[in-house]
Design a protein around this motif. Sequence first.
Motif, short mmCIF file in Angstrom:
data_model
loop_
_atom_site.label_atom_id
_atom_site.label_comp_id
_atom_site.label_asym_id
_atom_site.label_seq_id
_atom_site.Cartn_x
_atom_site.Cartn_y
_atom_site.Cartn_z
N VAL A 79 3.96 -5.34 -0.16
CA VAL A 79 3.78 -7.01 -0.88
C VAL A 79 3.25 -7.77 0.66
O VAL A 79 2.65 -7.07 1.23
CB VAL A 79 5.00 -7.64 -1.28
CG1 VAL A 79 6.13 -6.99 -2.17
CG2 VAL A 79 5.85 -7.54 0.21
N SER A 80 1.69 -8.47 -0.04
CA SER A 80 0.79 -8.84 0.30
C SER A 80 0.61 -10.52 0.21
O SER A 80 0.36 -10.19 -0.87
CB SER A 80 -0.74 -7.43 0.60
OG SER A 80 -1.18 -8.62 1.99
N THR A 81 0.30 -11.34 1.42
CA THR A 81 -0.56 -12.37 1.48
C THR A 81 -2.60 -11.66 0.93
O THR A 81 -3.22 -12.29 0.58
CB THR A 81 -0.75 -13.30 2.02
OG1 THR A 81 -1.79 -12.64 3.62
CG2 THR A 81 1.04 -13.21 2.29
N GLY A 82 -2.63 -10.38 0.93
CA GLY A 82 -3.90 -10.01 1.18
C GLY A 82 -4.47 -10.34 2.83
O GLY A 82 -5.07 -9.08 3.86
N PHE A 83 -4.19 -10.89 3.76
CA PHE A 83 -4.37 -11.15 5.42
C PHE A 83 -3.36 -10.07 5.84
O PHE A 83 -3.50 -9.73 6.73
CB PHE A 83 -4.16 -12.91 5.60
CG PHE A 83 -4.12 -12.79 7.49
CD1 PHE A 83 -5.11 -12.84 7.96
CD2 PHE A 83 -2.81 -13.06 7.36
CE1 PHE A 83 -5.34 -12.81 9.09
CE2 PHE A 83 -3.19 -13.38 9.11
CZ PHE A 83 -3.84 -12.94 9.75
N VAL A 84 -1.92 -10.55 5.42
CA VAL A 84 -0.77 -9.74 5.79
C VAL A 84 0.12 -8.72 5.26
O VAL A 84 0.27 -9.79 3.56
CB VAL A 84 0.11 -10.51 7.25
CG1 VAL A 84 1.12 -11.69 6.50
CG2 VAL A 84 0.72 -9.41 8.40
N SER A 85 0.59 -8.37 5.50
CA SER A 85 1.65 -7.36 4.51
C SER A 85 3.28 -6.99 4.97
O SER A 85 2.85 -7.24 5.70
CB SER A 85 0.89 -5.87 3.67
OG SER A 85 -0.09 -6.29 3.29
N ALA A 86 3.99 -7.12 4.16
CA ALA A 86 5.00 -6.44 4.54
C ALA A 86 5.85 -5.49 4.12
O ALA A 86 4.73 -5.43 2.51
CB ALA A 86 6.18 -7.59 3.89
N THR A 87 5.88 -4.35 4.43
CA THR A 87 6.22 -2.61 4.15
C THR A 87 7.63 -2.58 3.69
O THR A 87 8.56 -2.04 4.82
CB THR A 87 5.25 -1.49 4.90
OG1 THR A 87 4.51 -2.09 4.60
CG2 THR A 87 5.67 -0.14 4.30
N ALA A 88 8.28 -2.29 2.70
CA ALA A 88 9.48 -2.31 2.43
C ALA A 88 9.71 -0.68 2.34
O ALA A 88 9.30 0.46 1.40
CB ALA A 88 9.87 -2.20 1.22
N LEU A 89 10.87 -0.01 3.82
CA LEU A 89 11.19 1.44 3.47
C LEU A 89 12.60 1.59 2.99
O LEU A 89 13.00 0.46 3.24
CB LEU A 89 10.73 1.88 4.57
CG LEU A 89 11.85 3.01 5.55
CD1 LEU A 89 10.81 4.11 4.73
CD2 LEU A 89 11.40 3.83 6.90
N LEU A 90 12.60 2.28 2.03
CA LEU A 90 13.52 2.56 0.52
C LEU A 90 14.52 3.57 1.12
O LEU A 90 13.91 4.88 1.35
CB LEU A 90 12.96 2.28 -0.65
CG LEU A 90 11.80 1.35 -1.02
CD1 LEU A 90 11.19 1.96 -2.01
CD2 LEU A 90 12.16 -0.22 -1.10
N SER A 91 15.70 3.50 1.35
CA SER A 91 16.57 4.66 1.60
C SER A 91 17.26 4.71 0.69
O SER A 91 18.05 4.07 0.28
CB SER A 91 17.01 4.42 2.66
OG SER A 91 18.15 3.95 3.30
N SER A 92 18.40 5.49 1.04
CA SER A 92 20.00 5.47 -0.13
C SER A 92 20.47 4.54 0.60
O SER A 92 21.53 4.27 -0.58
CB SER A 92 20.76 6.70 -0.05
OG SER A 92 20.86 7.93 1.71
N ASP A 105 8.72 -19.57 2.55
CA ASP A 105 8.00 -19.59 1.33
C ASP A 105 7.45 -18.58 0.64
O ASP A 105 7.69 -17.86 -0.55
CB ASP A 105 7.52 -20.66 1.07
CG ASP A 105 7.57 -21.21 -0.12
OD1 ASP A 105 8.38 -21.41 -1.39
OD2 ASP A 105 5.43 -21.48 -0.92
N GLU A 106 6.65 -18.11 1.32
CA GLU A 106 6.19 -16.24 0.66
C GLU A 106 7.37 -15.59 0.78
O GLU A 106 7.33 -14.18 0.20
CB GLU A 106 5.57 -16.01 2.05
CG GLU A 106 3.98 -17.29 1.99
CD GLU A 106 2.77 -16.29 2.99
OE1 GLU A 106 2.26 -17.19 3.41
OE2 GLU A 106 3.24 -15.58 4.00
N ALA A 107 8.33 -15.41 1.38
CA ALA A 107 9.26 -14.64 1.47
C ALA A 107 10.02 -14.99 0.24
O ALA A 107 10.47 -14.08 -0.49
CB ALA A 107 10.68 -14.79 2.78
#
Length: 307
Positions: A79-92, A105-107
């Motif tokens: 997920v991203s603002t364009g300038f900066v992104s957050a990367t979700a690593l999905l595990s069991s 607010d962005e969260a």
Amino acid sequence: MPLEQSRRTLLVAAALLPLTGGRAEAAPRRAKDYYDDAAELAGKDPVLRNLVKALSPGAQMPEVKAPKPLKIFDNVAVVSTGFVSATALLSSGGVILLDALGTPDEAKKIIVPQLRSLGVDPAKIKYVVAMHGHSDHFGGAQYLADRYGARVMMTRADWKLVTTGSPARDLEIADGQRLTLGDTTIAFHHTPGHTPGTVSAIFPVRWKGRPHTAMLWGGTNPPTATAEKRTYVSSVLAFAAHMRRAGVDVELNNHGLSDHGLVRMEQLRGNGGSANPFIIGRSRAQRFMKVMEIMMRGRIASDLEAG
């Protein structure tokens, strides 16, 4: 072999060796020499060319429209603002979130609803990792901690950077630390330079069920001080070695304007998943780091030339 092709082949071979090897030290290289070498090594590769541009003196990140969220691997969502992104690593066992955007607010308005739109329950976020101690990477962390009980992680050096309004001090990341959640283990390596405690990560990803190994460089923009640029070079060399041993063939960045990442998201979205542009291969991943090293040596030379 044509002369130009021969020259490029020799440059690539030479660039994969330490820059001081086999070269007389009597005549210091100019900054332009380094920048030219980096551009030559990048060639027509859009990912490497974008990195050269991002690390060039005076580089500015343009304002861009935020992309729609996307699962770039079976077990990775961005997920991203364009300038900066957050990367979700999905595990069991839940979600490890690498970076948390810039504000509560962005969260609330980006991370939470966009993860849900991808079928990821934000309540399963167990850890929020601030890859370095700048607010655009930890700004949403406290919101996620308060709402979902997520633990917030940062290096000791960068916890010292945070100020009032930042997340409450929680877990410290040690160099070489491994974090296991469910079926996934992520390795963190200190890569100081951008900040004193920047970390970069290596972790397993899957694409259509097939395993790959990814890296995420934690802090790209060069620091101001020459000494810190030298530290940055040392971090690049050390992390490239970790990547080589781990067999990294996927390159990711928390600023998608630095590595053609936002464009690659749209390529992946547009091709229906027929090919994944984030899978760049082991040798190309090493060239990525070599371009970064050469550009940083050029920035050091620029500092020295400026007196």
